[in-house]
Write a protein that holds these residues in place. Structure first.
Motif, short mmCIF file in Angstrom:
data_model
loop_
_atom_site.label_atom_id
_atom_site.label_comp_id
_atom_site.label_asym_id
_atom_site.label_seq_id
_atom_site.Cartn_x
_atom_site.Cartn_y
_atom_site.Cartn_z
N ARG A 1 19.06 20.70 23.93
CA ARG A 1 19.39 20.11 23.20
C ARG A 1 20.94 19.01 23.26
N PRO A 2 20.71 18.34 22.84
CA PRO A 2 21.91 17.11 23.98
C PRO A 2 22.70 17.07 22.48
N SER A 3 23.98 17.35 21.96
CA SER A 3 24.68 17.03 21.24
C SER A 3 25.01 15.50 20.68
N GLY A 4 24.73 14.47 21.05
CA GLY A 4 24.21 13.41 20.67
C GLY A 4 26.22 12.47 20.39
N ALA A 5 26.81 12.96 21.44
CA ALA A 5 27.65 12.70 21.23
C ALA A 5 27.68 11.93 22.37
N GLY A 6 28.99 11.00 22.46
CA GLY A 6 28.96 9.85 23.96
C GLY A 6 28.24 8.90 23.93
N GLY A 7 27.47 9.32 25.27
CA GLY A 7 26.30 8.38 25.84
C GLY A 7 25.11 9.15 25.48
N ASP A 8 24.67 10.15 25.21
CA ASP A 8 23.79 11.07 24.92
C ASP A 8 22.76 9.82 23.77
N SER A 9 23.40 8.88 22.95
CA SER A 9 22.53 7.83 22.18
C SER A 9 22.27 7.13 22.55
N LEU A 10 22.51 6.61 23.78
CA LEU A 10 22.68 5.25 24.72
C LEU A 10 21.55 5.45 25.29
N LEU A 11 21.02 6.96 25.93
CA LEU A 11 20.43 7.72 27.37
C LEU A 11 19.33 7.80 26.53
N VAL A 12 19.38 8.57 25.64
CA VAL A 12 18.40 9.30 24.64
C VAL A 12 18.29 8.81 23.51
N ASN A 13 17.21 7.68 22.54
CA ASN A 13 16.81 7.23 21.69
C ASN A 13 15.14 7.36 21.38
N TYR A 14 14.92 6.06 20.60
CA TYR A 14 13.59 6.58 19.21
C TYR A 14 12.72 5.22 20.66
N GLY A 15 13.31 5.08 21.44
CA GLY A 15 12.62 3.37 22.51
C GLY A 15 12.39 4.82 23.40
N GLN A 16 12.99 5.60 24.44
CA GLN A 16 12.64 6.20 25.90
C GLN A 16 11.61 6.78 25.01
N ILE A 17 11.42 7.36 23.83
CA ILE A 17 10.09 8.14 23.63
C ILE A 17 8.46 6.99 24.48
N GLY A 18 8.80 5.97 24.45
CA GLY A 18 7.74 5.35 24.26
C GLY A 18 7.77 5.39 26.53
N ARG A 19 9.01 5.09 26.89
CA ARG A 19 8.73 4.52 28.66
C ARG A 19 7.85 5.53 28.55
N ARG A 20 7.50 5.05 29.88
CA ARG A 20 6.24 5.53 30.75
C ARG A 20 5.97 6.02 32.60
N SER A 21 7.87 5.24 33.00
CA SER A 21 8.28 5.14 33.91
C SER A 21 8.64 6.99 34.06
N ARG A 22 8.28 7.09 35.09
CA ARG A 22 8.52 8.78 35.52
C ARG A 22 9.70 8.35 36.53
N SER A 23 10.13 7.42 37.68
CA SER A 23 11.81 7.22 38.07
C SER A 23 12.59 7.80 36.71
N TRP A 24 12.20 6.95 35.67
CA TRP A 24 13.65 6.99 34.50
C TRP A 24 13.31 8.28 33.68
N TRP A 25 11.99 8.93 33.21
CA TRP A 25 11.88 9.74 33.27
C TRP A 25 12.75 10.94 33.83
N ARG A 26 12.57 10.89 35.11
CA ARG A 26 13.34 11.78 35.76
C ARG A 26 14.83 11.35 35.81
N ASN A 27 15.83 10.65 36.13
CA ASN A 27 17.59 10.36 35.31
C ASN A 27 17.75 11.28 34.47
N VAL A 28 16.70 10.76 33.39
CA VAL A 28 16.88 11.09 31.97
C VAL A 28 16.80 12.82 32.50
N LEU A 29 15.89 13.25 32.45
CA LEU A 29 15.63 14.61 32.14
C LEU A 29 16.66 15.39 33.78
N ASP A 30 16.94 15.03 33.98
CA ASP A 30 18.41 15.23 35.08
C ASP A 30 19.78 15.43 34.96
#
Length: 430
Positions: A185-214
């Motif tokens: 569970r991210p805290s949502g502070a700092g850059g979390d709101s830019l990296l994880v947002n509702y638009g991220q849910i619709g992305r299908r790029s595995r490279s981008w998802w790997r960066n977010v999950l890492d």
């Protein structure tokens, strides 16, 4: 005002480029301020430390006593007994049960002179209570770390961490120690709101998802969605909840709960989270909630037909390179030989593999994947990986090439790229 206008009026001594430079400087200040505004503010809610103890909540008690303190004590003992029965523990005395309780959580309470009405939570020490519960003290199997993105739809707007909201708070306060799901569970502070947002849910790029999950140390993602509909201000609230998971936003289950007013919304959300945990646990036991293999670079597999075509193209490129090297060696030997003499040509030297920095424009996540694929397929390229990613800007990759920088630039131009060389790096675009 007259002096200011005269000072900055374009003339031969003060060219119009000054005005453009000042304008660019002002835009840079505004852009920097806007970026700070997107990540600053009081928006983060740090998740509570998940305890491995056994927690049971939502227990209603109604007790009496000689005075207020005695009534409260009787109410707590009643809650401990009900919680132990809810866990399915063996029949024991109140004192034995009380000896295994590490905490009593007050969710709400009303205290009278001789009466105590409350909704409580009871936390049992796992070391003491676990052996008596016949394996019910916790999950036998836990999931891989799952990045949890709580999406709230309210007033027609989807939010995650852009502002503090009741759905994020409910997930931050959830005690997941007894769950089979490893919630990240991210805290949502700092850059979390830019990296994880509702638009991220619709992305299908595995490279981008790997960066977010890492970035959060997770293996996959789950998305609990809550939609709150209010009939009128201060009136009943209906919540529609949908469980989704994976980088492809797959559907699991949906359900509906209701609250009589705004004061009951937090309790409704807590009940929804418990239901979500049951849904995700059932999916885990059914084998659906396993990390997507495409999110791991060492597990990515190609279709056999595509793999065969790639292998054939590489073989053809290798054959062409070998033929060109042989022809160059023969031409060199022929020019160095005496009249009437034929000298054997030396074998071609192996190309030295060098590493170069290549910048490329990435307006979208798909541009990252296509750019990497194109560069990796360039003849002579031994490997390519992103070292810096900027969706909507310029990303950077590190390219290993069997040759010099000029040879890499020529090979990329042959692949249809527009190439600009600056020092020991390249900038490419379509």
């Amino acid at each position: 005002m007259t002096t200011f206008a005269a000072t900055f009026r374009p003339t031969m001594d003060r060219p119009a480029s000054w005005i453009a430079a000042l304008g660019a400087f002002g835009l840079a200040i505004v852009a920097g301020t806007a970026l700070i505004a997107q990540v600053s503010g009081d928006r983060g809610i740090a998740p509570v430390a998940s305890s491995t103890d056994i927690s049971i909540g939502g227990i209603e008690v109604n007790a009496t006593g000689r005075n207020a303190d005695d009534a409260r004590r009787n109410g707590w003992l009643q809650a401990e007994r009900k919680a132990w029965e809810k866990l399915g523990g063996p029949k024991m005395s109140d004192s034995d049960i009380d000896s295994m309780v590490s905490a009593v959580v007050i969710e709400s309470e009303q205290i009278g002179p001789r009466r105590y009405i409350a909704r409580l939570g009871v936390v049992f020490d796992r070391t003491k209570a676990g052996p008596m519960l016949s394996g019910q003290g916790g999950p036998a199997v836990r999931s891989a770390p799952m990045l949890t993105i709580p999406v709230l739809k309210s007033g027609g707007t989807y939010t995650v961490y852009e502002v503090r909201n009741v759905w994020q708070r409910a997930w931050a306060e959830y005690q997941a120690g007894r769950s089979a799901i490893d919630y990240v569970r991210p805290s949502g502070a700092g850059g979390d709101s830019l990296l994880v947002n509702y638009g991220q849910i619709g992305r299908r790029s595995r490279s981008w998802w790997r960066n977010v999950l890492d970035a959060f140390g997770a293996a996959d993602v789950i998305v609990p969605v809550a939609q709150l509909d209010r009939q009128w201000p201060g009136g009943p609230v209906t919540g529609t909840f949908t469980a989704r998971y994976g980088p492809d936003d797959r559907f699991l289950e949906t359900f509906t709960l209701s609250a009589r007013n705004e004061d009951e919304v937090p309790a409704m959300l807590n009940k929804a989270i418990a239901r979500f945990d049951q849904i995700y646990t059932a999916a885990l036991n059914a084998g659906h909630l396993r990390p997507d293999p495409s999110l791991r670079t060492d597990r990515v597999t190609l279709d056999p037909t595509v793999a065969a075509l790639i292998a054939a193209e590489r073989d053809a490129q290798s054959a062409e390179a070998a033929a060109a090297a042989a022809a160059a060696a023969a031409a060199t030997a022929e020019s160095a030989a005496l009249p009437g003499e034929t000298l054997p040509g030396p074998p071609p030297a192996a190309a030295v593999v060098n590493s170069f920095v290549v910048q490329f424009t990435t307006p979208s996540a798909a541009a990252v994947d296509s750019g990497l694929a194109s560069v990796r397929g360039t003849p002579g390229v031994r490997g390519a990986a992103t070292s810096s990613m900027a969706i909507g800007g310029v990303s950077v990759m590190r390219v290993s090439y069997g040759g010099d920088l000029a040879g890499l630039a020529a090979a990329l131009r042959a692949r249809g790229w527009t190439v600009n060389q600056s020092g020991n790096s390249l900038s490419i675009s379509r």
